[in-house]
Design an enzyme around this catalytic site. Sequence first.
Site, PDB file in Angstrom:
ATOM      1  N   ASN A   1      57.422  47.447  66.128  1.00  0.00           N
ATOM      2  CA  ASN A   1      56.483  46.341  66.346  1.00  0.00           C
ATOM      3  C   ASN A   1      55.804  46.478  67.714  1.00  0.00           C
ATOM      4  O   ASN A   1      55.599  45.487  68.416  1.00  0.00           O
ATOM      5  CB  ASN A   1      57.202  44.992  66.240  1.00  0.00           C
TER       6      ASN A   1
ATOM      7  N   SER B   1      66.536  32.077  72.270  1.00  0.00           N
ATOM      8  CA  SER B   1      65.347  31.322  71.865  1.00  0.00           C
ATOM      9  C   SER B   1      65.671  29.845  71.754  1.00  0.00           C
ATOM     10  O   SER B   1      66.797  29.471  71.383  1.00  0.00           O
ATOM     11  CB  SER B   1      64.895  31.853  70.496  1.00  0.00           C
TER      12      SER B   1
ATOM     13  N   TYR C   1      66.914  33.740  61.294  1.00  0.00           N
ATOM     14  CA  TYR C   1      66.568  34.213  62.650  1.00  0.00           C
ATOM     15  C   TYR C   1      67.346  33.420  63.698  1.00  0.00           C
ATOM     16  O   TYR C   1      67.976  34.006  64.597  1.00  0.00           O
ATOM     17  CB  TYR C   1      65.056  34.087  62.873  1.00  0.00           C
TER      18      TYR C   1
ATOM     19  N   LYS D   1      70.405  34.539  66.571  1.00  0.00           N
ATOM     20  CA  LYS D   1      70.404  34.281  68.023  1.00  0.00           C
ATOM     21  C   LYS D   1      71.666  33.507  68.418  1.00  0.00           C
ATOM     22  O   LYS D   1      72.289  33.812  69.447  1.00  0.00           O
ATOM     23  CB  LYS D   1      69.135  33.518  68.427  1.00  0.00           C
TER      24      LYS D   1
ATOM     25  N   ASP E   1      59.078  22.815  60.254  1.00  0.00           N
ATOM     26  CA  ASP E   1      58.520  22.553  61.587  1.00  0.00           C
ATOM     27  C   ASP E   1      59.070  21.257  62.175  1.00  0.00           C
ATOM     28  O   ASP E   1      59.293  20.279  61.467  1.00  0.00           O
ATOM     29  CB  ASP E   1      56.988  22.450  61.516  1.00  0.00           C
TER      30      ASP E   1
END
Length: 337
Positions: free
Chosen positions: A37, A126, A150, A154, A296
């Site tokens: 990436n 994060s 994800y 973490k 969200d």
Amino acid sequence: MSGRILLTGGAGYIGSHTAIALIEAGYDVVILDDFSNARPDVPDRLEMITGRSVPCHRCDIRDAAGVAAIFARHRFDAVVHFAAKKAVGESMERPLDYINVNCGGLLTLLGAMQRAGVFRLVFSSSATVYGLPKVLPVPEDAPLVAESTYAWTKLASEQILAQAAAADPRWAFGILRYFNPAGAHGSGLIGEDPRDIPNNLMPYLARVATGELARLEVFGDDYNTPDGTGVRDYIHVEDLAAGHRLSLDDLIATDRGHLFNLGTGKGTSVLEMLRAYSRACGRDLPYVIGPRRAGDVDIYYADPAKAERELGFRATRTPEEMCASSWAFILRRRNGS
Ligand code: NAD
Ligand code: WQD
């Protein structure tokens, strides 16, 4: 400060900006990256900016023999571990890939470090580990919950580090929980420009500004925020890079671990960011209001007090500066320079 620092994922967005901050502070930097990436010209651009050639090893962080060979070649004083996969949606579709790279990669790295006698590591965590925050601004001791694979990787990585540190006091881990990184280096030579259609607000706005994407879809305007759109703590990537330097300075000086939020403590809404980007590129960027995006949060921003008190860290650059630097980078990139 002096010392040789390995940056895994150092050709990526945050890693490349951190490489510059560390070189400017007097560190020697070596990069490990598989370029899955990252653009291949990043090391050359780092040399253009810093005037220093940066050794760069193409290697997968899960390749134990490859990683060991890099540790055999250089004597490192510390490592900053950026190399990871970071797309929240993709992590739910391919959880095992994310666990493999993010957690498996960390384990491979820790093994190589241990064998080489290197015990200082700064880890890219994060704000996603806070899930749907209940307290604002979000302090480091807020409850942790993984709302995506994800986020789980973490959280699990932080726990792996805690287990290792509890068993062997030589480990010194600097865990940094980033809020929303944005913007680009002042040179306009490096920044964020994903290959695919971006999921995140800032790179999406950049593509609307170039005309490659027709308009921004604002994911919901009925949140409990001043203008109804989602509010986030955007932190300029150069401020974030400076935070890594402070974290490393502290680890090297004290050999004691730490954990900090890196954010500004201020929230900015989607519409405020859209207007800031419009000012940066000189035209009103088109948008439509769409439905909320699943998962969200309405609003979150960091409590940065601990990092300021204990590390002397303050993120001062504004959303205007984030958008202006992003646009300068995108323009240069589109002009081929
Ligand atoms: P990025 O994708 O730009 O950088 C990651 C780098 O790691 C890339 O250069 C990529 O090529 C490399 N990489 C990926 N898998 C690898 C592997 N298996 N072996 C070796 N190299 C590999 O992402 P970024 O935004 O710079 O993020 C850096 C770190 O910060 C990541 O750990 C990410 O989870 C974390 N983080 C990012 C954000 C964000 O919004 N950008 C927020 C919080 C935390
Ligand atoms: C910001 C705001 C959207 C795109 C993610 C990860 C997090 C961390 C940072 C790695 C939200 C809105 C977005 C669009 C929009 N990464 N938006 N239209 O979701 O806060 O955080 O990146 O650790 O883990 O979850 O960032 O940039 O995707 O969204 O309206 O096309 O912009 O709804 O309010 P997010 P984002």
